[in-house]
Write a protein that holds these residues in place. Sequence first.
Motif, PDB file in Angstrom:
ATOM      1  N   SER A   5       0.841  -1.188   0.000  1.00  0.00           N
ATOM      2  CA  SER A   5       0.000   0.000   0.000  1.00  0.00           C
ATOM      3  C   SER A   5       0.880   1.243   0.000  1.00  0.00           C
ATOM      4  O   SER A   5       2.113   1.147  -0.041  1.00  0.00           O
ATOM      5  CB  SER A   5      -0.954  -0.024   1.188  1.00  0.00           C
ATOM      6  N   ARG A   6       0.236   2.378   0.022  1.00  0.00           N
ATOM      7  CA  ARG A   6       1.022   3.636  -0.002  1.00  0.00           C
ATOM      8  C   ARG A   6       0.241   4.747   0.668  1.00  0.00           C
ATOM      9  O   ARG A   6      -0.985   4.714   0.775  1.00  0.00           O
ATOM     10  CB  ARG A   6       1.410   3.989  -1.435  1.00  0.00           C
ATOM     11  N   PHE A   7       0.984   5.732   1.111  1.00  0.00           N
ATOM     12  CA  PHE A   7       0.400   6.968   1.633  1.00  0.00           C
ATOM     13  C   PHE A   7       0.884   8.036   0.676  1.00  0.00           C
ATOM     14  O   PHE A   7       2.094   8.150   0.431  1.00  0.00           O
ATOM     15  CB  PHE A   7       0.897   7.192   3.064  1.00  0.00           C
ATOM     16  N   ALA A   8      -0.049   8.792   0.108  1.00  0.00           N
ATOM     17  CA  ALA A   8       0.330   9.657  -1.013  1.00  0.00           C
ATOM     18  C   ALA A   8      -0.155  11.096  -0.831  1.00  0.00           C
ATOM     19  O   ALA A   8      -0.966  11.592  -1.614  1.00  0.00           O
ATOM     20  CB  ALA A   8      -0.236   9.071  -2.309  1.00  0.00           C
ATOM     21  N   PRO A   9       0.308  11.787   0.188  1.00  0.00           N
ATOM     22  CA  PRO A   9      -0.157  13.156   0.394  1.00  0.00           C
ATOM     23  C   PRO A   9       0.437  14.144  -0.611  1.00  0.00           C
ATOM     24  O   PRO A   9       1.498  13.896  -1.183  1.00  0.00           O
ATOM     25  CB  PRO A   9       0.347  13.487   1.802  1.00  0.00           C
ATOM     26  N   SER A  10      -0.268  15.240  -0.805  1.00  0.00           N
ATOM     27  CA  SER A  10       0.268  16.349  -1.608  1.00  0.00           C
ATOM     28  C   SER A  10       0.834  17.366  -0.628  1.00  0.00           C
ATOM     29  O   SER A  10       0.117  17.812   0.268  1.00  0.00           O
ATOM     30  CB  SER A  10      -0.836  16.991  -2.441  1.00  0.00           C
ATOM     31  N   LEU A  37       5.109  11.398  -2.486  1.00  0.00           N
ATOM     32  CA  LEU A  37       4.769  12.818  -2.393  1.00  0.00           C
ATOM     33  C   LEU A  37       4.220  13.272  -3.745  1.00  0.00           C
ATOM     34  O   LEU A  37       4.933  13.251  -4.756  1.00  0.00           O
ATOM     35  CB  LEU A  37       5.991  13.626  -1.977  1.00  0.00           C
ATOM     36  N   GLU A  38       2.958  13.629  -3.748  1.00  0.00           N
ATOM     37  CA  GLU A  38       2.285  13.974  -5.004  1.00  0.00           C
ATOM     38  C   GLU A  38       2.392  15.487  -5.199  1.00  0.00           C
ATOM     39  O   GLU A  38       1.502  16.254  -4.833  1.00  0.00           O
ATOM     40  CB  GLU A  38       0.845  13.472  -4.959  1.00  0.00           C
ATOM     41  N   ASP A  39       3.513  15.865  -5.775  1.00  0.00           N
ATOM     42  CA  ASP A  39       3.870  17.292  -5.813  1.00  0.00           C
ATOM     43  C   ASP A  39       4.024  17.821  -7.240  1.00  0.00           C
ATOM     44  O   ASP A  39       4.875  18.664  -7.491  1.00  0.00           O
ATOM     45  CB  ASP A  39       5.186  17.503  -5.038  1.00  0.00           C
ATOM     46  N   SER A 183      -1.191  15.188 -14.684  1.00  0.00           N
ATOM     47  CA  SER A 183      -2.373  15.420 -13.849  1.00  0.00           C
ATOM     48  C   SER A 183      -2.391  14.407 -12.723  1.00  0.00           C
ATOM     49  O   SER A 183      -1.727  13.376 -12.787  1.00  0.00           O
ATOM     50  CB  SER A 183      -3.637  15.214 -14.675  1.00  0.00           C
ATOM     51  N   TYR A 184      -3.182  14.708 -11.700  1.00  0.00           N
ATOM     52  CA  TYR A 184      -3.330  13.798 -10.564  1.00  0.00           C
ATOM     53  C   TYR A 184      -3.715  12.383 -11.017  1.00  0.00           C
ATOM     54  O   TYR A 184      -3.078  11.401 -10.621  1.00  0.00           O
ATOM     55  CB  TYR A 184      -4.375  14.377  -9.591  1.00  0.00           C
ATOM     56  N   HIS A 185      -4.770  12.265 -11.851  1.00  0.00           N
ATOM     57  CA  HIS A 185      -5.250  10.924 -12.221  1.00  0.00           C
ATOM     58  C   HIS A 185      -4.166  10.102 -12.906  1.00  0.00           C
ATOM     59  O   HIS A 185      -3.975   8.926 -12.618  1.00  0.00           O
ATOM     60  CB  HIS A 185      -6.446  11.027 -13.181  1.00  0.00           C
TER      61      HIS A 185
END
Length: 270
Positions: A5-10, A37-39, A183-185
């Motif tokens: 799994s993952r934790f993917a904060p911006s 890191l969704e940056d 893009s995010y998606h």
Amino acid sequence: MTIISRFAPSPTGELHLGHAYSAWLGRQRADIWHLRLEDIDTIRCKPAFSAAIQEDLSWLGLAWDGDIRIQSNHFPDYTAALETLQADDLLYPCFCTRAEIARAQSAPHAVEGVYPGTCRHLPPQDRKKRIESGQTYALRLDTTFASHKTGNLRFFDESLGWVTAEPQRLGDVVLARKDTPSSYHLCVVHDDALQGVTHVVRGDDLREVTHIQVLLQALLGYATPVYVHHKLLLDAAGKRLAKRDKSRTLRHLRQQGADPAALLRQFENI
Ligand code: GLU
């Protein structure tokens, strides 16, 4: 089965208790747990917040496995995925401004939040002329065409069971923005596949976007993970916690001398 799994904060602000819950739940479930890191929004995301995220997780004692995936270091990966979709004729340029979209969305039969399709059927010579004249454009997925290509899709949502994907609910989403070549998606789907994620653990607020992400997985030949959409933590007034609410940030709690183990223990009763 190895659960990944993952934790993917911006990194657009400080983590709050809701993030801690999401991270804790993912860490609990997974054998391997990644931090991502969704940056890609390089204007809103700040290195200081990326650093704070790592500090907060370490304070909580939630250790991630392997290297941190920092999306802004991987734009060429996302461009390659975009080119795959482009080669299959699944994308079209959209020249609309925000104001034009807002106006079209106020029309009587428009569906709120769904792009009305203004640029979907522009004649090829028109598109070419606009691009040559230097007009900026986003790239949108032709969701109807793409759905015909894949046929019916479904995904397993742990709280709902098998769900038939209805990507049309989100319409022709943007896959490359005017100001960002991705893009995010697109990034989330690409990275979940790359990192071998078997279980996506994230908040209920992202349940809806799963419908389009499952379509993208099928188009790009990626496996669809299991989805675990958890309850969102609410404040005393019943509102979702937000990054701007300073009193609930992990940093603030840490500065107040909160005990991280006690904080995580309270999640066991949710
Ligand atoms: N980066 C997204 C956010 O911070 C989460 C993406 C996901 O978990 O799929 O809201």
